[in-house]
Motif scaffolding. Structure first.
Motif, PDB file in Angstrom:
ATOM      1  N   LEU A  20      12.806   2.113 -22.287  1.00  0.00           N
ATOM      2  CA  LEU A  20      14.168   2.174 -21.744  1.00  0.00           C
ATOM      3  C   LEU A  20      14.910   0.849 -21.844  1.00  0.00           C
ATOM      4  CD1 LEU A  20      13.329   4.292 -18.582  1.00  0.00           C
ATOM      5  CD2 LEU A  20      14.256   5.110 -20.767  1.00  0.00           C
ATOM      6  N   ASN A  21      14.276  -0.142 -22.463  1.00  0.00           N
ATOM      7  CA  ASN A  21      14.885  -1.476 -22.580  1.00  0.00           C
ATOM      8  C   ASN A  21      15.356  -1.999 -21.225  1.00  0.00           C
ATOM      9  OD1 ASN A  21      14.565  -1.676 -25.442  1.00  0.00           O
ATOM     10  ND2 ASN A  21      16.285  -0.268 -25.652  1.00  0.00           N
ATOM     11  N   LEU A  22      14.512  -1.854 -20.220  1.00  0.00           N
ATOM     12  CA  LEU A  22      14.876  -2.298 -18.884  1.00  0.00           C
ATOM     13  C   LEU A  22      14.827  -3.822 -18.803  1.00  0.00           C
ATOM     14  CD1 LEU A  22      12.807   0.233 -16.727  1.00  0.00           C
ATOM     15  CD2 LEU A  22      15.214   0.371 -17.365  1.00  0.00           C
ATOM     16  N   GLU A  23      15.708  -4.370 -18.005  1.00  0.00           N
ATOM     17  CA  GLU A  23      15.747  -5.821 -17.818  1.00  0.00           C
ATOM     18  C   GLU A  23      14.968  -6.206 -16.571  1.00  0.00           C
ATOM     19  OE1 GLU A  23      19.779  -7.185 -17.938  1.00  0.00           O
ATOM     20  OE2 GLU A  23      20.101  -6.343 -19.919  1.00  0.00           O
ATOM     21  N   THR A  24      13.758  -5.722 -16.509  1.00  0.00           N
ATOM     22  CA  THR A  24      12.858  -6.027 -15.405  1.00  0.00           C
ATOM     23  C   THR A  24      11.449  -6.163 -15.964  1.00  0.00           C
ATOM     24  OG1 THR A  24      12.164  -5.344 -13.184  1.00  0.00           O
ATOM     25  CG2 THR A  24      12.418  -3.608 -14.801  1.00  0.00           C
ATOM     26  N   ALA A  25      10.640  -6.969 -15.328  1.00  0.00           N
ATOM     27  CA  ALA A  25       9.254  -7.135 -15.771  1.00  0.00           C
ATOM     28  C   ALA A  25       8.423  -5.961 -15.250  1.00  0.00           C
ATOM     29  CB  ALA A  25       8.701  -8.450 -15.245  1.00  0.00           C
ATOM     30  N   PRO A  26       7.513  -5.428 -16.069  1.00  0.00           N
ATOM     31  CA  PRO A  26       6.699  -4.281 -15.640  1.00  0.00           C
ATOM     32  C   PRO A  26       5.979  -4.510 -14.313  1.00  0.00           C
ATOM     33  CG  PRO A  26       6.328  -4.729 -17.961  1.00  0.00           C
ATOM     34  CD  PRO A  26       7.187  -5.841 -17.431  1.00  0.00           C
ATOM     35  N   GLU A  27       5.496  -5.730 -14.094  1.00  0.00           N
ATOM     36  CA  GLU A  27       4.735  -6.009 -12.878  1.00  0.00           C
ATOM     37  C   GLU A  27       5.598  -6.032 -11.619  1.00  0.00           C
ATOM     38  OE1 GLU A  27       5.670  -9.861 -15.003  1.00  0.00           O
ATOM     39  OE2 GLU A  27       4.737  -7.984 -15.608  1.00  0.00           O
ATOM     40  N   THR A  28       6.922  -6.041 -11.779  1.00  0.00           N
ATOM     41  CA  THR A  28       7.797  -6.022 -10.605  1.00  0.00           C
ATOM     42  C   THR A  28       8.157  -4.608 -10.160  1.00  0.00           C
ATOM     43  OG1 THR A  28       9.846  -6.162 -11.892  1.00  0.00           O
ATOM     44  CG2 THR A  28       8.811  -8.255 -11.233  1.00  0.00           C
ATOM     45  N   ILE A  29       7.741  -3.607 -10.928  1.00  0.00           N
ATOM     46  CA  ILE A  29       8.026  -2.220 -10.555  1.00  0.00           C
ATOM     47  C   ILE A  29       7.069  -1.804  -9.441  1.00  0.00           C
ATOM     48  CG2 ILE A  29       8.117   0.184 -11.316  1.00  0.00           C
ATOM     49  CD1 ILE A  29       8.761  -0.875 -14.137  1.00  0.00           C
ATOM     50  N   GLU A  30       7.625  -1.501  -8.283  1.00  0.00           N
ATOM     51  CA  GLU A  30       6.818  -1.066  -7.145  1.00  0.00           C
ATOM     52  C   GLU A  30       6.287   0.339  -7.414  1.00  0.00           C
ATOM     53  OE1 GLU A  30       5.840  -2.467  -4.249  1.00  0.00           O
ATOM     54  OE2 GLU A  30       6.656  -4.339  -5.029  1.00  0.00           O
ATOM     55  N   PRO A  31       4.975   0.562  -7.275  1.00  0.00           N
ATOM     56  CA  PRO A  31       4.392   1.878  -7.567  1.00  0.00           C
ATOM     57  C   PRO A  31       5.001   3.027  -6.763  1.00  0.00           C
ATOM     58  CG  PRO A  31       2.672   0.236  -7.371  1.00  0.00           C
ATOM     59  CD  PRO A  31       3.953  -0.425  -6.957  1.00  0.00           C
ATOM     60  N   GLN A  32       5.409   2.774  -5.513  1.00  0.00           N
ATOM     61  CA  GLN A  32       5.949   3.843  -4.663  1.00  0.00           C
ATOM     62  C   GLN A  32       7.476   3.925  -4.678  1.00  0.00           C
ATOM     63  OE1 GLN A  32       3.891   6.067  -3.569  1.00  0.00           O
ATOM     64  NE2 GLN A  32       2.111   4.869  -4.167  1.00  0.00           N
ATOM     65  N   ALA A  33       8.142   2.997  -5.353  1.00  0.00           N
ATOM     66  CA  ALA A  33       9.612   3.010  -5.389  1.00  0.00           C
ATOM     67  C   ALA A  33      10.100   4.203  -6.206  1.00  0.00           C
ATOM     68  CB  ALA A  33      10.136   1.718  -5.990  1.00  0.00           C
ATOM     69  N   PRO A  34      11.192   4.814  -5.788  1.00  0.00           N
ATOM     70  CA  PRO A  34      11.728   5.957  -6.544  1.00  0.00           C
ATOM     71  C   PRO A  34      12.117   5.548  -7.964  1.00  0.00           C
ATOM     72  CG  PRO A  34      12.871   5.677  -4.440  1.00  0.00           C
ATOM     73  CD  PRO A  34      12.002   4.485  -4.626  1.00  0.00           C
ATOM     74  N   LEU A  35      11.880   6.448  -8.907  1.00  0.00           N
ATOM     75  CA  LEU A  35      12.330   6.192 -10.272  1.00  0.00           C
ATOM     76  C   LEU A  35      13.826   6.449 -10.400  1.00  0.00           C
ATOM     77  CD1 LEU A  35       9.424   7.715 -12.412  1.00  0.00           C
ATOM     78  CD2 LEU A  35       9.811   5.327 -11.802  1.00  0.00           C
ATOM     79  N   TYR A  36      14.298   7.470  -9.687  1.00  0.00           N
ATOM     80  CA  TYR A  36      15.715   7.817  -9.696  1.00  0.00           C
ATOM     81  C   TYR A  36      16.492   6.945  -8.704  1.00  0.00           C
ATOM     82  CZ  TYR A  36      15.612  12.279 -12.264  1.00  0.00           C
ATOM     83  OH  TYR A  36      15.517  13.235 -13.221  1.00  0.00           O
ATOM     84  N   GLY A  37      17.783   6.823  -8.929  1.00  0.00           N
ATOM     85  CA  GLY A  37      18.676   6.233  -7.934  1.00  0.00           C
ATOM     86  C   GLY A  37      18.330   4.823  -7.529  1.00  0.00           C
ATOM     87  N   GLU A  38      18.225   4.609  -6.217  1.00  0.00           N
ATOM     88  CA  GLU A  38      18.108   3.255  -5.676  1.00  0.00           C
ATOM     89  C   GLU A  38      16.843   2.508  -6.060  1.00  0.00           C
ATOM     90  OE1 GLU A  38      16.517   5.113  -1.555  1.00  0.00           O
ATOM     91  OE2 GLU A  38      18.468   5.466  -2.435  1.00  0.00           O
ATOM     92  N   GLY A  39      15.811   3.185  -6.462  1.00  0.00           N
ATOM     93  CA  GLY A  39      14.579   2.505  -6.865  1.00  0.00           C
ATOM     94  C   GLY A  39      14.756   1.804  -8.197  1.00  0.00           C
TER      95      GLY A  39
END
Length: 89
Positions: A20-39
Motif C-alpha cells: 500500500l506504499n504506507l508512510e509508516t514503519a511495519p514495526e509501528t503498526i499496533e497488532p490490535q489497532a483497527p485497519l479501517y478508519g482511525e487505526g
C-alpha cells in the motif's frame, strides 16, 4: 502468542506497508489497532489490494463475499490469525 505468530505478524505488517506504499514503519503498526478508519486508516480499495497480495503470497483466496471479512480485517492480529489458519504456502 508463539514466536511463529509474531514472525508472521511482522511479515504481514511489512507486506501491508509495501503493498500500500504506507508512510509508516511495519514495526509501528499496533497488532490490535483497527485497519479501517482511525487505526491504520485503510479504505475498501486498500483492503482489496491487501486481499490480493495475501492471496498471492500465502496461497489462499480472500473473497469479497466472505461474511467473515469484517472479523478478518479488523486488525493486523486478526488478519495474521486468519492467514496462519488458512495458508497453503
Amino acid at each position: 502468542m508463539t514466536s511463529t505468530q509474531t514472525e508472521l505478524q511482522r511479515e504481514v505488517a511489512a507486506l501491508l506497508v509495501e503493498a500500500l506504499n504506507l508512510e509508516t514503519a511495519p514495526e509501528t503498526i499496533e497488532p490490535q489497532a483497527p485497519l479501517y478508519g482511525e487505526g491504520l486508516g485503510l479504505d475498501s480499495i486498500d483492503i482489496l489490494e491487501v486481499a490480493l497480495v495475501v492471496s498471492q503470497r500465502y496461497g489462499f483466496q480472500l473473497r469479497s463475499d466472505d461474511q467473515d471479512n469484517v472479523r478478518i480485517f479488523t486488525s493486523l492480529a486478526s488478519l495474521t490469525d486468519h492467514i496462519a489458519a488458512n495458508r497453503t504456502k
